[in-house]
Scaffold this motif. Structure first.
Motif, short mmCIF file in Angstrom:
data_model
loop_
_atom_site.label_atom_id
_atom_site.label_comp_id
_atom_site.label_asym_id
_atom_site.label_seq_id
_atom_site.Cartn_x
_atom_site.Cartn_y
_atom_site.Cartn_z
N SER A 80 0.84 -1.21 0.00
CA SER A 80 0.00 0.00 0.00
C SER A 80 0.87 1.25 0.00
N GLU A 81 1.96 1.21 0.74
CA GLU A 81 2.89 2.34 0.77
C GLU A 81 3.48 2.61 -0.62
N ILE A 82 3.81 1.56 -1.35
CA ILE A 82 4.34 1.72 -2.70
C ILE A 82 3.34 2.44 -3.59
N LEU A 83 2.06 2.05 -3.50
CA LEU A 83 1.02 2.69 -4.31
C LEU A 83 0.80 4.13 -3.88
N ARG A 84 0.84 4.40 -2.57
CA ARG A 84 0.66 5.77 -2.10
C ARG A 84 1.80 6.66 -2.63
N ASP A 85 3.02 6.15 -2.57
CA ASP A 85 4.16 6.93 -3.06
C ASP A 85 4.04 7.20 -4.56
N LYS A 86 3.51 6.23 -5.28
CA LYS A 86 3.31 6.41 -6.72
C LYS A 86 2.35 7.55 -6.99
N ILE A 87 1.28 7.62 -6.23
CA ILE A 87 0.30 8.69 -6.40
C ILE A 87 0.90 10.04 -6.01
N GLU A 93 1.60 15.28 0.97
CA GLU A 93 1.14 14.17 1.80
C GLU A 93 -0.32 13.81 1.53
N HIS A 94 -1.09 14.79 1.04
CA HIS A 94 -2.52 14.54 0.79
C HIS A 94 -2.90 15.00 -0.62
N PRO A 95 -2.32 14.40 -1.64
CA PRO A 95 -2.54 14.86 -3.01
C PRO A 95 -3.94 14.60 -3.53
N LEU A 96 -4.71 13.77 -2.84
CA LEU A 96 -6.07 13.48 -3.30
C LEU A 96 -7.14 14.22 -2.50
N ALA A 97 -6.72 15.18 -1.70
CA ALA A 97 -7.69 16.01 -0.99
C ALA A 97 -8.57 16.71 -2.02
N GLY A 98 -9.88 16.64 -1.81
CA GLY A 98 -10.81 17.24 -2.77
C GLY A 98 -11.34 16.26 -3.80
N LEU A 136 -3.08 -0.26 -12.13
CA LEU A 136 -3.78 0.39 -13.24
C LEU A 136 -4.70 1.49 -12.73
N VAL A 137 -5.47 1.19 -11.69
CA VAL A 137 -6.37 2.19 -11.11
C VAL A 137 -5.57 3.37 -10.57
N THR A 138 -4.42 3.09 -9.97
CA THR A 138 -3.55 4.16 -9.47
C THR A 138 -3.14 5.09 -10.60
N LYS A 139 -2.77 4.54 -11.74
CA LYS A 139 -2.38 5.35 -12.89
C LYS A 139 -3.56 6.17 -13.41
N ILE A 145 -6.10 7.26 -11.57
CA ILE A 145 -6.34 8.32 -10.59
C ILE A 145 -5.33 9.44 -10.75
N ILE A 146 -4.08 9.11 -10.97
CA ILE A 146 -3.06 10.14 -11.22
C ILE A 146 -3.44 10.96 -12.45
N LYS A 147 -3.86 10.29 -13.50
CA LYS A 147 -4.24 10.99 -14.73
C LYS A 147 -5.45 11.89 -14.49
N MET A 148 -6.41 11.42 -13.71
CA MET A 148 -7.59 12.21 -13.39
C MET A 148 -7.20 13.49 -12.67
N ALA A 149 -6.27 13.37 -11.71
CA ALA A 149 -5.84 14.55 -10.94
C ALA A 149 -5.09 15.54 -11.82
N VAL A 150 -4.25 15.05 -12.71
CA VAL A 150 -3.50 15.93 -13.61
C VAL A 150 -4.44 16.63 -14.57
N LEU A 151 -5.42 15.90 -15.09
CA LEU A 151 -6.39 16.49 -16.01
C LEU A 151 -7.21 17.57 -15.33
N ARG A 152 -7.55 17.37 -14.06
CA ARG A 152 -8.35 18.38 -13.35
C ARG A 152 -7.59 19.70 -13.29
N ARG A 153 -6.28 19.64 -13.09
CA ARG A 153 -5.49 20.88 -13.06
C ARG A 153 -5.53 21.60 -14.40
N GLU A 154 -5.79 20.83 -15.47
CA GLU A 154 -5.88 21.42 -16.81
C GLU A 154 -7.31 21.78 -17.19
N GLY A 155 -8.22 21.64 -16.22
CA GLY A 155 -9.62 21.94 -16.48
C GLY A 155 -10.32 20.87 -17.29
#
Length: 506
Positions: A169-176, A186-191, A370-373, A375-385
């Protein structure tokens, strides 16, 4: 005592069998004795591969949530200890974590006790080394040892209870954290609001141990508690009821994303904020877009039943190459590895079933990764609107799609299926049908607008006496037109039950 047919346990690159008593028509064959012999066979195979005697090996053992897990785990551990092995007993674990422990904690091998999405009364064994999962020929060798009741020399091993899932789980958290690169590291998924449906399998950890510590709102998540009877729905992203379950949960919670795993978390699926599925071709499209970032012009290996629109999306929208191959997750993974070894830039191997293996992750089919990737893409896209839906704007989806599964009644089902395919190829050539040039499994035939505006693929199942028939059309009524034309040929086939086709046309 009746002689055991050891070949019955082979299921592609896994071992599967009936493990729970009291199910009508299902006789237990995954007995303690059979499991111990197969575990001993794995040790002999692993000793040959590593060049180490069994007494110098370290092997990890984990299991999913099935009700037979404890009994089978005891049989496996007993077999390993009696050969002098150091055993790391992981308890409830995901299948991908049981590969990662070989790399991360330097184990010689590992055994995961799972039967994936199969019914509760079945179970099995899945084996790993630091190079990944085993191939079918390796399973043949293990079962041959079991049939001969061969085992390593007696030893006195030691068992240690370990908690590797916390490390995983720690490996996946660090990836995100690294991928999102938010101001609040520490809380990149806040919001973000993300619903997880674990189907009472081993995937509940993803909500509580990966997403929640990173600040995500996981309210509305469901079936996180392990329950080997799977009382709510089949834990399978390919199952319509399971996908409907996570879709409704995501809509109810008004979440940004919903994710679902199979029992042992080597497959994953998702739904977007509107409840639209990111599954099958749509999941392949999203994974391809992610994998081709930094791999411009790269090759994506998929299974054989992907749509024509997906091929266009990968090649025209993403600028990559699409390599359609055979069904079976080890088939697509091995093909991707082969291409890379030949110098082809191939970052992703993926099946429409949800098995996705990225080169950056050891070509391990890992639903949580895969889901982690995603979620990362979703967060990056949100920053781009933007959102995940905008990622799929270039994907043309079929108007109609269906799958019919035709049982083979002949005793030699493989020979019968191969004869049906060979005959269909001759029939197609005689009638001027367009056979796909990249045909690597069964036979795929395309039709123009006037004759169905789409394609069908008839193939032989990887494991079962069944011939799946997949049909897609870009026009309303097109699937029926193609099935009608194919039906004329199928009427000539012996040993094939074509009643599903007749029912479709009725």
């Amino acid at each position: 005592m009746l002689e055991i047919d050891w070949k019955q346990f082979k299921s592609g690159t896994d071992i599967r069998g009936v493990a729970t008593e009291g199910v009508p028509g299902q006789e237990v064959n995954l007995t303690g004795s059979a499991v111990r012999r197969m575990a001993a066979g794995y040790l002999l195979w692993l000793s040959n591969k590593t060049g180490k005697p069994a007494s110098e090996l370290t092997v990890a053992v984990g299991h999913d949530s099935r009700i037979s897990a404890d009994r089978i785990q005891k049989a496996v551990v007993d077999a390993l200890l009696s050969a002098g092995v150091r055993v790391l007993v992981c308890g409830l674990a995901s299948t991908p974590s049981m590969f990662m422990i070989t790399v991360d904690w330097d184990c010689d091998g590992s055994i995961q006790i799972t039967a994936s999405h199969h019914p509760y009364y079945r179970n099995g064994l899945k084996f790993f080394t630091k190079e990944g999962g085993l191939d079918g020929s390796d399973i043949d060798e293990i079962l041959a040892y079991a049939a001969e009741n061969k085992a390593p020399a007696y030893g006195k091993g030691v068992a240690e209870m370990v908690d590797y899932m916390s490390r995983y789980s720690e490996i996946l958290r660090d990836k995100i954290k690294q991928g999102v690169n938010a101001e609040d590291y520490e809380h990149p998924l806040a919001g973000f609001h993300i619903v997880v449906d674990a189907g009472n399998g081993a995937g509940g950890f993803y909500a509580t141990d990966v997403l929640a510590p990173l600040g995500a709102d996981i309210s509305g998540s469901q079936f996180l508690e392990p329950d080997g009877m799977f009382p709510n729905h089949i834990p399978n992203p390919e199952n319509a009821a399971a996908m409907d379950s996570v879709r409704l949960a995501t809509i109810r919670a008004k979440a940004d994303l919903g994710v679902i795993f199979d029992t042992d978390v080597d497959r994953g699926g998702a739904v977007d904020a509107k409840g639209d599925e990111l599954n099958r071709n749509r999941l392949v499209a999203v994974a391809s877009a992610i994998a081709l970032e930094g791999n411009e012009g790269g090759t994506i290996v998929t299974d054989s039943i992907t749509s024509s629109g997906l091929k266009e999306y990968i090649e025209d929208t993403l600028g990559g190459h699409h390599h359609r191959f055979k069904r079976g997750y080890r088939n697509v993974i091995n093909e991707a590895i082969r291409l890379n070894n030949e110098g082809v830039n191939c970052p992703l191997a993926i099946e429409t079933s949800g098995h996705a293996a990225l080169r950056e992750n050891y070509f391990l089919d890992d639903g949580a990764y895969l889901v982690t990737k995603i979620i990362i893409k979703m967060a990056v896209l949100r920053r781009e609107g933007k959102n995940l839906e905008t990622l799929l704007e270039g994907l043309r989806e079929p108007v109609e799609a269906t799958e019919l599964r035709l049982p083979i009644t002949a005793s030699d089902f493989r020979a019968c299926g191969e004869a049906v395919i060979a005959g269909l190829e001759q029939w197609a050539e005689k009638h001027g049908w367009a056979i796909a040039p990249d045909n690597r499994e069964g036979i795929r035939v395309s039709f123009g607008k006037e004759n169905g505006d789409g394609w069908f693929l008839l193939r032989l199942s990887v494991h079962d006496p069944i011939m799946p028939l997949n049909i897609e059309s870009d026009s309303e009524g097109g699937v029926r037109k193609m099935v009608e034309q194919l039906h004329e040929y199928l009427l000539t086939c012996e040993g094939l039950d074509i009643s599903p086709v007749a029912k479709f046309l009725a």
